[in-house]
Design an enzyme around this catalytic site. Structure first.
Site, short mmCIF file in Angstrom:
data_model
loop_
_atom_site.label_atom_id
_atom_site.label_comp_id
_atom_site.label_asym_id
_atom_site.label_seq_id
_atom_site.Cartn_x
_atom_site.Cartn_y
_atom_site.Cartn_z
N ASP A 21 28.61 74.32 21.92
CA ASP A 21 29.14 73.18 22.80
C ASP A 21 28.32 73.48 24.47
O ASP A 21 27.94 74.11 24.56
CB ASP A 21 30.82 73.84 23.12
N ASN A 69 34.44 64.77 15.66
CA ASN A 69 33.74 63.91 16.21
C ASN A 69 33.44 62.52 15.69
O ASN A 69 32.61 61.73 16.64
CB ASN A 69 32.08 64.82 16.10
C1 FPP Z 1 29.06 69.59 21.52
O1 FPP Z 1 28.74 69.39 22.95
C2 FPP Z 1 28.10 69.62 20.52
C3 FPP Z 1 28.05 68.51 19.47
C4 FPP Z 1 29.35 67.91 19.07
C5 FPP Z 1 26.98 68.53 18.60
C6 FPP Z 1 25.91 69.62 18.32
C7 FPP Z 1 24.69 69.03 17.97
C8 FPP Z 1 23.44 69.66 18.43
C9 FPP Z 1 23.20 71.06 18.99
C10 FPP Z 1 22.05 69.06 17.94
C11 FPP Z 1 22.15 68.49 16.73
C12 FPP Z 1 22.01 69.81 15.88
C13 FPP Z 1 21.17 70.01 14.88
C14 FPP Z 1 21.54 70.95 13.92
C15 FPP Z 1 20.02 69.14 14.80
P1 FPP Z 1 29.66 68.17 23.60
O2 FPP Z 1 28.96 66.93 23.39
O3 FPP Z 1 30.86 68.57 23.00
O4 FPP Z 1 29.18 68.68 24.94
P2 FPP Z 1 30.24 68.57 26.31
O5 FPP Z 1 31.58 69.15 25.73
O6 FPP Z 1 29.69 69.19 27.31
O7 FPP Z 1 30.71 67.08 26.31
#
Ligand code: FPP
Length: 242
Positions: A21, A69
């Site tokens: 996250d 998501n």
């Molecule tokens: C949460 O951060 C993250 C996600 C919903 C996606 C995770 C994806 C990756 C790390 C990259 C792709 C993965 C692979 C395996 C290629 P957020 O976007 O909710 O962050 P925030 O809470 O700060 O907005």
């Protein structure tokens, strides 16, 4: 005490599950777009997989995309799906090199066709490997997984292949997405949020939980090592008294 050339760990978890996250907040703090944050997050996946292999963590499950998501703006969903495909293409050689098997968990049929094809291809190409496993949670929801298991069991009962009294925890666990994978020993969530967010609800029942304020793209080897040291200090009793 497990000795390692670079770090001494008290105990190394066999299976680490991670809620990656904070990509969005990491990017915002740097004046970048959220997509740039996800790109940095994907880079960090490589770093954490390498450290896992060096330290002997056999299974790594990453929460890459939740059922919730899908509610995100379509350009962000597209960017995440394209990052996933790029990641698989780029990392495949590394999977072969380190004999790492790719697995997935979640409602994979929800994903775009091209992502499904890429996943199926890399899973097939790595299915014989036994050095370690990377499990990507994609279109994953803990409640959805439990509901899907309940449906499979209900079908069996309906057609007389199973008796209601045969259903116990062991049997139920056998209908989850990857019943052969051991439950996570350690669950890590980055970015300061202290909740599970529908991740592996069944499997995390007895996992040790570790929360850190560090955003996922900044969760480097040192931060990961802190989590594993903390795990080594925990006493796991599984409800017993010792
Ligand atoms: C949460 O951060 C993250 C996600 C919903 C996606 C995770 C994806 C990756 C790390 C990259 C792709 C993965 C692979 C395996 C290629 P957020 O976007 O909710 O962050 P925030 O809470 O700060 O907005």
């Amino acid at each position: 005490m497990i000795k390692h050339p670079e770090i001494k760990f008290e105990k190394v978890p066999c299976h680490v599950a991670i809620i990656m996250d904070g990509n969005g907040r990491w990017a915002k703090a740097k004046g970048l777009s959220r997509v740039k944050g996800h790109e940095a997050g994907a880079e960090n996946v490589r770093r954490i997989l390498k450290a896992s292999r060096r330290w002997g963590v056999k299974y790594v499950t990453l929460y890459a995309f939740s059922v919730e998501n899908w509610a995100r703006p379509s350009f962000e969903i597209k960017a995440l799906m394209s990052l996933l495909e790029h990641f698989l293409k780029r990392e495949e050689a590394e999977f072969h090199e380190s004999r790492l098997r790719l697995r997935v968990t979640g409602r994979i049929s929800d994903l775009p066709r091209s992502a499904q094809r890429e996943i199926a291809r890399v899973m097939k190409a790595t299915e014989k490997y036994d050095e370690g496993q990377l499990v990507l949670a994609l279109s994953y929801g803990g409640r959805a997984e439990i509901v899907d298991a309940a449906k499979k069991i209900a079908e069996k009962v309906k057609c007389g292949e199973m008796n209601v009294n045969d259903i116990d925890e062991k049997c139920f666990g056998g209908y989850l997405y990857n019943p052969d994978i051991p439950d996570p020993d350690l669950m890590v969530r980055t970015s300061g949020e202290i909740r599970i967010s529908n991740f592996l609800l069944w499997e995390l029942s007895y996992s040790e939980l570790y929360f850190t304020d560090v955003m996922w793209p900044d969760f480097n080897d040192d931060e990961y090592a802190k989590a594993i040291h903390e795990y080594g200090r925990r006493q796991r009793r599984f409800g017993d008294v010792k």
